[in-house]
Motif scaffolding. Structure first.
Motif, PDB file in Angstrom:
ATOM      1  N   GLU A   1      -8.607   4.409  10.809  1.00  0.00           N
ATOM      2  CA  GLU A   1      -8.369   4.460   9.673  1.00  0.00           C
ATOM      3  C   GLU A   1      -7.420   2.417  10.776  1.00  0.00           C
ATOM      4  O   GLU A   1      -7.235   1.956  10.049  1.00  0.00           O
ATOM      5  CB  GLU A   1      -6.966   5.068   9.008  1.00  0.00           C
TER       6      GLU A   1
ATOM      7  N   ARG B   1      -6.291  -5.766   7.855  1.00  0.00           N
ATOM      8  CA  ARG B   1      -5.375  -5.788   6.789  1.00  0.00           C
ATOM      9  C   ARG B   1      -4.935  -5.963   6.401  1.00  0.00           C
ATOM     10  O   ARG B   1      -3.202  -6.803   4.955  1.00  0.00           O
ATOM     11  CB  ARG B   1      -5.608  -4.847   4.823  1.00  0.00           C
TER      12      ARG B   1
ATOM     13  N   ILE C   1       0.150  -0.725   0.001  1.00  0.00           N
ATOM     14  CA  ILE C   1      -0.045   0.236   0.371  1.00  0.00           C
ATOM     15  C   ILE C   1       0.526   1.399   0.387  1.00  0.00           C
ATOM     16  O   ILE C   1       2.219   1.244   1.121  1.00  0.00           O
ATOM     17  CB  ILE C   1      -1.163   0.135   1.151  1.00  0.00           C
TER      18      ILE C   1
ATOM     19  N   HIS D   1      -9.166  -0.358  10.275  1.00  0.00           N
ATOM     20  CA  HIS D   1      -8.667  -1.150   8.731  1.00  0.00           C
ATOM     21  C   HIS D   1      -7.419  -1.470   8.245  1.00  0.00           C
ATOM     22  O   HIS D   1      -7.293  -2.344   7.359  1.00  0.00           O
ATOM     23  CB  HIS D   1      -9.379  -0.035   7.274  1.00  0.00           C
TER      24      HIS D   1
ATOM     25  N   VAL E   1      -5.291  -0.490  -2.225  1.00  0.00           N
ATOM     26  CA  VAL E   1      -6.597  -0.445  -1.645  1.00  0.00           C
ATOM     27  C   VAL E   1      -7.772  -0.497  -2.596  1.00  0.00           C
ATOM     28  O   VAL E   1      -7.841   0.335  -3.434  1.00  0.00           O
ATOM     29  CB  VAL E   1      -6.366   0.790  -0.742  1.00  0.00           C
TER      30      VAL E   1
ATOM     31  N   ALA F   1     -12.759   0.534  -0.088  1.00  0.00           N
ATOM     32  CA  ALA F   1     -12.473   0.007   0.973  1.00  0.00           C
ATOM     33  C   ALA F   1     -12.215   1.827   1.886  1.00  0.00           C
ATOM     34  O   ALA F   1     -12.496   2.900   1.700  1.00  0.00           O
ATOM     35  CB  ALA F   1     -10.573   0.055   0.966  1.00  0.00           C
TER      36      ALA F   1
END
Length: 893
Positions: free
Chosen positions: A458, A465, A377, A461, A409, A413
């Motif tokens: 965030e 991931r 990412i 998330h 991403v 998302a």
């Protein structure tokens, strides 16, 4: 000398006095070599001296022909100062070719070049016949006896393309020079002979020594010792060695090969197939084929195999195999491959990131390069001032950059959405990196439980991931922070390390340079675009002569100099203008504004189109003369302008053009026509009068004025675009101006226009004849009152009772002015449009001027009264005189 060799010599004893066969062969071969070398030297020297004259003639003729036929020789001889251009070239040719003289002469025999400078400018000398042939343009090569001995001279004429003789090149070579060259070679020949003799002597000595060794060979003890030495060397090397018989039996194996293949102690003498090797390796060793550096797995090792046949020069048939363990080398090569990939990543980043001059595009290129080759990412965030083209200033707290690009991403998302502001707390790696001005590495995020606190929602998330490692780097250039780039790893198991930190820093440096360039470009482009917006029309004026719509499309990534204008003119007329200034950028935009202002000012004088274009041409020429005096100024020459006037009373359209702006006419019946306008050069290049074209247009005709950016682009010519334009207009004859603009931009405009586009579409209107009244006025002061009365009746018939009084006053003053200062015929015209237009024409070309009359003056107040009662007034010239007009407001406007 080794101790084994010394032992051998001690056994040989004293040398025998009887000469051996090897010694006799040595003496015979030495004598034969001496005779052959001497004969060869004598023969070569004699032959060289014999052919020295021929060689001299060939050399001089070849040099003369090469120089005479060299490119530019004819042009150089014809110049005013040929010696200055030819002397160095001739000397270089003389020295490089080894001739004694190179002389270039003209048709009068005057030397243009000579090795001795005082001889330049004098006539060539020599036998009269040779000089006469040289000056007649013949190619000669002759031998004659000069003061310096026998010489060879060759001369070649120099001609123009049409064959005209304009001079020649004479090259001289002394035969003694050629002979001396041969004499200089004699030591080389003698040296070569001596070398051959020495080589033959050495070869004979070696052969004699071999014969002695074979005759008095070593004893068994010495042979055993030599074998032991060779065996020790064989088993100490770090490569495995196998010697195989023709039938596949293993004859010899060293310790290294035994360990690599894990062979049994009794492996020697057994067949390869019985040794328990892997099938593919057994097949390879028994194939007998030639193998070079083939890699084969063997248990947990990787072996490099080389195999060669031993069946050469009578040796026993079989093969020798070498094995090299490359397992450790593979590990090193893997690291080298990783380093190579990183270098390739940086190389690709340097090319791709610098390919865009747009902020978002630069950030997206970094994301595309880094995902997934470097990180899983990547986010690139720029500070708000950078997006406005400004330079950020510290402090950068609170850190809330604009998220410009994201990679790795999925769009659905919740984390890292492009376009939002990313707010970072002071404890986050991003804030620490910006404040410190250096990259921050977090190799293990899972072991740092406090890190999610600064990321808010965030963080969840990111954890979902599988993010476990990050590098965040500030984008800094010239000490200014422009934003930051953050690299995350989730799918890749290994965390970021110090080597990755260096890669991330290099990517950030290259990105920062390109971001700053894009920021500067965006700032400059914004200023130029703002300048252009202020110089282009902000809207179209209200008028009833035409229904009009316009479009302007700037060039991609640049600002051009195209413009359009709609200028209302008195008498229910309107001027339609489209122009183009060459170039792009600030100069093109500023120049466009100057020319647009000039066109508006000339229009205020109510000039015909051809005269207006002529005045504009003179203006461009004058401005370019000013720019010529200023080395930093830009030229305007090459600009184009199309100026058309449509009269809604008569229905006539008069137009003139300079340069390439185009116009297409669509009539109400659907026919499409391109007015046959005379071809005129661009502004500043004419110097000649411009011609105007006048057309009678029915109501609802469409006039399409455009710049060439609408038609042509890379890969498409203006002719192709024009055919598409005509087809589109013909297929849609009933569209209004705005719909026409939209349709042309959709169908005709190229996908990637190479220039900016200005488009103006006007649909003509005609003033109702019931709203037009005109009559002649006798050239008599007594006619003022009847004319005034007629005007009043007409206005009442139109239902304009409120406009009668000011109109009567204006008409009275206009007629009185025409009768007093003009010449017949005098004519009145009333037009009922948005305003009431009163026009009085006469046959004089003199224009009245408004002045303030003194209190003692009996007259001079007529135009002053007109200016007070009329919204505006003015004068326009006609081929037969002039028209003085005045507009008065209707309906209280």
């Amino acid at each position: 000398m080794s101790r084994y060799a010394r032992a051998t010599r001690s056994r040989l004893g004293p040398r025998s006095k009887v000469r051996s066969v090897a010694g006799q062969a040595f003496i015979l071969q030495l004598l034969l070599t001496l005779v052959l070398v001497a004969a060869a030297v004598v023969a070569v020297a004699a032959d060289a001296h014999k052919h020295s004259s021929v060689d001299a003639r060939r050399r001089s003729l070849a040099v003369a022909e090469t120089l005479a036929h060299s490119p530019g020789m004819a042009r150089t001889i014809s110049n005013d100062k040929p010696t200055a251009q030819l002397e160095s070239h001739a000397e270089a040719t003389r020295k490089g070719s080894g001739v004694d003289s190179v002389v270039v002469f003209n048709t009068h025999g005057i030397r243009l070049t000579h090795p001795e400078t005082p001889m330049i400018g004098k006539r060539i000398v020599g036998p009269a016949g040779l000089v006469r042939d040289e000056l007649s343009g013949k190619t000669i090569s002759a031998t004659f006896r000069a003061s310096q001995g026998p010489s060879v001279v060759s001369a070649v004429p120099v001609t123009r393309a049409d064959g005209t003789f304009i001079g020649g090149v004479s090259v001289g070579v002394r035969v003694q020079s050629v002979n001396s060259a041969v004499d200089h070679r004699l030591p080389l020949l003698l040296g070569s002979g001596a070398g051959a003799l020495a080589l033959a002597t050495g070869g004979t000595a070696l052969m004699s020594g071999r014969v002695r060794r074979q005759t008095h060979g070593l004893g068994t003890v010495e042979m055993r010792r030599m074998y032991e030495h060779h065996d020790a060397v064989l088993h100490s090397v770090r490569e495995g060695v196998l010697v195989l018989a023709e039938d596949g039996r293993l004859l010899l194996v060293n310790d290294e090969a035994r360990g690599l293949l894990r062979l049994a102690p009794d492996a020697e003498g057994r067949h390869i197939g019985e040794l328990g090797l892997e099938p593919h390796l057994t097949e390879l060793l028994t194939s007998g084929r030639r193998v070079t550096d083939e890699v084969h797995p063997c248990a947990d090792r990787l072996l490099v195999v080389n195999m060669r046949s031993t069946d050469r020069a009578g040796d026993p048939a079989g093969s020798v195999v070498t094995l090299r363990d490359t397992t450790a080398l593979r590990v090193l090569s893997g690291r080298a491959e990783e380093a190579r990939e990183r270098l390739k990543l940086l190389s690709d980043a340097g090319v791709r990131i610098s390919s865009s001059l747009e902020l978002t595009g630069t950030a997206e290129q970094l994301v595309d390069v880094a995902v997934p080759r470097f990180a899983d990412i990547v986010t690139v965030e720029l500070l708000e001032p950078v997006l406005r083209g400004e330079e950020p200033e510290p402090p950068y707290e609170p850190l809330a950059p604009h998220r410009t690009a994201v990679g790795g991403v999925p769009p659905e998302a919740a984390a890292f959405r492009v376009g939002e502001r990313a707010v970072y707390a002071s404890a986050t790696p991003q804030s620490r990196a910006v404040q410190a001005g250096a990259a921050v590495l977090q190799a293990d995020l899972t072991g740092t439980p406090e890190w999610p606190a600064g990321y808010g929602a965030e963080a969840r998330h990111l954890l979902d991931r599988g993010v476990h490692s990050l590098i965040t780097v500030p984008l800094r250039f010239r000490g200014v922070t422009l934003g930051l780039a953050t690299f995350w790893r989730a799918r890749r198991a290994e965390p970021f390390d110090e080597a990755d930190l260096a890669i991330a820093g290099e990517l950030a440096v290259r990105t920062a340079v390109c971001v700053d360039n894009a920021r500067r470009y965006a700032h400059e482009h914004a200023m130029v675009a703002a300048l252009q917006r202020t110089l282009l029309p902000s809207g179209l004026p209200d008028q009833d002569a035409v229904e009009v719509a316009s479009r302007y499309l700037p060039a991609q990534g640049a600002v051009g100099g195209s413009w359009f204008d709609v200028i209302p003119l008195p008498g229910a007329r309107v001027a339609l203008v489209v122009g183009k200034v060459p170039g792009q950028g600030v100069h093109a935009a500023a120049t466009m504004g100057r020319l647009r202002t000039a066109v508006q000012n000339f229009s205020a004088l109510d000039l015909p189109p051809d005269e207006l274009i002529s005045h504009l041409d003179e203006l461009v020429t004058r401005l370019d003369l000013e720019h010529d005096a200023d080395s930093h100024g830009g030229r305007i020459t090459g600009a184009g302008c199309l100026y058309a006037i449509h009269d809604s009373v008569s229905g006539r359209c008069t137009m003139a053009r300079a340069g390439d702006p185009g116009i297409v006419l669509t009539r109400p019946d659907g026919t499409v026509d391109i007015p046959a306008m005379p071809a005129s050069p661009p502004l500043g290049r004419s110097g000649e009068p411009f011609d105007a074209v006048s057309l009678s247009l029915p109501i609802a005709s469409r006039l399409v004025l455009y710049t060439n950016g609408l038609l042509q682009s890379h890969g498409r010519t203006a002719g192709t675009g024009l055919d598409l334009l005509r087809h589109t207009l013909k297929a849609e004859p009933d569209l209004g101006p705005d719909e026409t603009c939209r349709s042309l931009f959709h169908t005709v405009l190229p996908d990637r226009p190479s220039d900016d586009v200005a488009l103006l579409v006007a649909r003509t209107r005609l003033l109702d004849p019931e709203n037009v009244a005109e009559w002649d006025v006798p050239f008599d002061p007594a006619a003022v009152a009847p004319a005034r009365a007629t005007c009043a009746r007409t206005l009442r018939a139109w239902g304009l009772e409120d406009a009668v009084y000011p109109a009567e006053l204006v008409i009275s003053e206009l007629i009185t002015n025409a009768l007093r200062y003009g010449t017949p015929p005098v004519r009145i015209r009333l037009l009922r449009d948005r305003d009431l237009i009163c026009e009085v024409s006469d046959g004089s070309s003199t224009s009245p001027h408004l002045r303030r009359a003194a209190t003692t003056d009996e007259g001079g107040r007529g135009l002053f009264l007109i200016a007070q009662f009329a919204r505006r007034w003015g004068t326009r010239h006609t081929p037969d005189g002039k028209v003085i007009w005045a507009e008065t407001a209707l309906d209280g406007r």
